[in-house]
Write an enzyme that holds these catalytic residues in place. Structure first.
Site, PDB file in Angstrom:
ATOM      1  N   GLY A 118       0.827  -1.212   0.000  1.00  0.00           N
ATOM      2  CA  GLY A 118       0.000   0.000   0.000  1.00  0.00           C
ATOM      3  C   GLY A 118       0.851   1.248   0.000  1.00  0.00           C
ATOM      4  O   GLY A 118       2.050   1.202  -0.293  1.00  0.00           O
ATOM      5  N   ASN A 119       0.231   2.372   0.290  1.00  0.00           N
ATOM      6  CA  ASN A 119       0.971   3.638   0.381  1.00  0.00           C
ATOM      7  C   ASN A 119       0.326   4.534   1.429  1.00  0.00           C
ATOM      8  O   ASN A 119      -0.711   4.188   1.995  1.00  0.00           O
ATOM      9  CB  ASN A 119       1.044   4.320  -0.995  1.00  0.00           C
ATOM     10  N   ARG A 120       0.928   5.699   1.669  1.00  0.00           N
ATOM     11  CA  ARG A 120       0.521   6.521   2.805  1.00  0.00           C
ATOM     12  C   ARG A 120      -0.607   7.497   2.498  1.00  0.00           C
ATOM     13  O   ARG A 120      -0.959   8.316   3.345  1.00  0.00           O
ATOM     14  CB  ARG A 120       1.733   7.302   3.328  1.00  0.00           C
ATOM     15  N   SER A 121      -1.189   7.446   1.325  1.00  0.00           N
ATOM     16  CA  SER A 121      -2.227   8.427   1.001  1.00  0.00           C
ATOM     17  C   SER A 121      -3.468   8.233   1.874  1.00  0.00           C
ATOM     18  O   SER A 121      -3.973   7.117   2.011  1.00  0.00           O
ATOM     19  CB  SER A 121      -2.617   8.298  -0.473  1.00  0.00           C
ATOM     20  N   ALA A 135      -3.398   7.809  -5.031  1.00  0.00           N
ATOM     21  CA  ALA A 135      -2.049   7.245  -5.183  1.00  0.00           C
ATOM     22  C   ALA A 135      -2.237   5.794  -5.607  1.00  0.00           C
ATOM     23  O   ALA A 135      -2.702   4.960  -4.822  1.00  0.00           O
ATOM     24  CB  ALA A 135      -1.298   7.340  -3.867  1.00  0.00           C
TER      25      ALA A 135
END
Ligand code: CTP
Length: 421
Positions: free
Chosen positions: A229-232, A296
């Site tokens: 995943g990512n931090r968005s 993102a």
């Protein structure tokens, strides 16, 4: 936008507060609602929750999932005391309808409910909209209590005259109409101590425009419980969606794993993976006049996610093979029709940020690229503020650090300008 805390007490006129909340959210205000238990016999909290996009509170001992924050605002890191945090964050507190019983309690300073405790703790403008039978309204006890509230600094919005709830009765006591309540609240915002531009009407420069926004960050499964995943957080996309709706647009949001209340006035399509986001965007794209791709999106995903949970036992390491995902923006810009405006985002690191964004503008066939320099502390990912450069064929525009709602307005200003060309 301004923050309205609405207290609803137990009278038949509670249904008018539903209409007020609808008007207030359509005008771009953020609304939280406190209900007394009796008011829930007239209107269920679910109704207010659905319109405001935020949980409704009734009890002082009930934890607030938003920790006193208003829809769209960042979640505080500590759990607040509800009756204090909500009024601290509000630009105005309106109690509508206010029953004779509620008014008596407020006038004597009782703190026997979340609503009455919040009233005592409020130092924002407080407005009270009485609603009751005309004989109750004219009883000397009520007259005394209402005078006391005025002396204590509350703005009392006088009830109107006409048919009352009990069959055949006419007289004073009907709660003010929803548009009158909103006008009173907006004048309190304008003159209140909390500085806010909310009193000004919002220009409807996106009326009739259909806007598709993607928000959040995609998750690509490794196994049944793990993902890449990512931090968005989705805050920037939700701010764009909410401001576009406030400016008159019809807004659909493809929301990838966003843990925020739904943006007011928008249709939200929840998704998780890049592929699900691709399908949701592809489905809504033909009917959209504007696409703002704030999500993102994972560029790579595990080739062969495991259906169960991968066990650690016996392993000393692990390699996960990744494959490229489809580039959604490139796919959509490849089939755009005349009159569509496409805006991409670019999370870039360091001094080459704008150069890379200009390359994305051309390569992805976009009208604008909003550049976040993610090397700057305190902005962009999961923050309340952002600072961006908007790159278009006409040049670069630097938008200094501001709340994400203001950044969203700057982006939408450029969208409006691009559509006028
Ligand atoms: N984007 C997309 N589909 C992808 C990846 C990105 O539509 N598979 C969109 C993003 O939503 C964003 C824009 O493309 O609006 C740029 O995303 P970014 O991650 O900055 O760019 P990439 O194309 O992934 O390039 P790089 O990671 O090399 O900077």
């Amino acid at each position: 936008m301004a923050r309205l805390l609405l207290g609803v007490t137990g009278g038949i006129a509670a249904y008018k507060s539903v209409l007020l909340v609808r008007l207030a959210t359509a005008a771009g205000h953020q609304v939280r609602v406190i209900q007394t238990p009796t008011s829930q016999r007239f209107v269920a909290p679910e109704t207010f929750r659905a319109i405001t996009g935020a949980p409704v509170l009734t009890d002082e001992f009930e934890p607030d999932p938003l920790r006193g924050a208003f829809p769209g605002d960042p979640l505080p890191t500590h759990a607040a005391i509800s009756h204090l945090a909500l009024v601290e964050n509000a630009d105005a507190f309106l109690i509508a309808p206010a029953t004779a019983n509620a008014i008596a309690g407020l006038a004597t300073g009782r703190a026997d409910s979340l609503l009455s405790s919040a009233y005592l703790a409020a130092d924002c403008p407080v407005l009270v909209a009485p609603a009751m039978n005309h004989r109750m309204w004219h009883h000397p006890a009520t007259v005394r209590n209402v005078a006391r509230l005025r002396e204590d600094g509350a703005v009392v919005i006088d009830p109107g005259s006409g048919a009352l709830a009990s069959k055949g009765e006419h007289g004073d006591g009907r709660v003010a109409e929803p548009d009158e309540l909103l006008a009173a609240v907006e004048s309190a915002f304008a003159g209140g101590s909390a500085a806010s531009s909310a009193g000004a009407p919002v220009a409807q420069d996106l009326a009739g425009v259909r806007v598709l926004v993607s928000a959040g960050g995609t998750r690509e499964p490794i196994d049944a419980v793990r993902f890449v995943g990512n931090r968005s957080s989705g805050r920037m996309g939700y701010a764009v969606a909410e401001r576009a709706a406030a400016r008159g647009a019809t807004v659909t949001v493809a929301a990838a794993n966003v843990g925020l209340p739904d943006p007011a006035g928008c249709t939200v399509v929840p998704v998780s993976t890049a592929e699900e986001l691709r399908v949701a965007c592809a489905t809504a794209f033909d009917d959209a006049d504007v696409l703002v791709m704030a999500a993102a999106v994972a560029d790579f995903r595990p080739v062969d996610p495991s259906a169960g949970k991968i066990k650690k036992q016996g392993r000393t390491g692990m390699t996960i093979e990744l494959e490229a995902t489809a580039d959604i923006l490139i796919e959509l810009s490849g089939r755009r029709r005349d009159g569509q405006t496409l805006v991409g985002f670019a999370a870039e690191h360091g001094d080459q940020a704008v150069v890379h964004a200009r390359d994305k503008l051309v390569r992805k066939g976009l009208d604008a690229v909003v550049v976040n320099d993610v090397s700057q502390p305190g902005i962009a990912f999961d923050a309340a503020d952002n600072a961006v450069t908007i790159v278009t064929a006409a040049g670069d525009r630097v938008v200094a650090r501001a709340a994400k709602a203001d950044i969203a307005d700057a982006i939408l200003d450029d969208v409006v300008a691009a559509r006028a060309r």
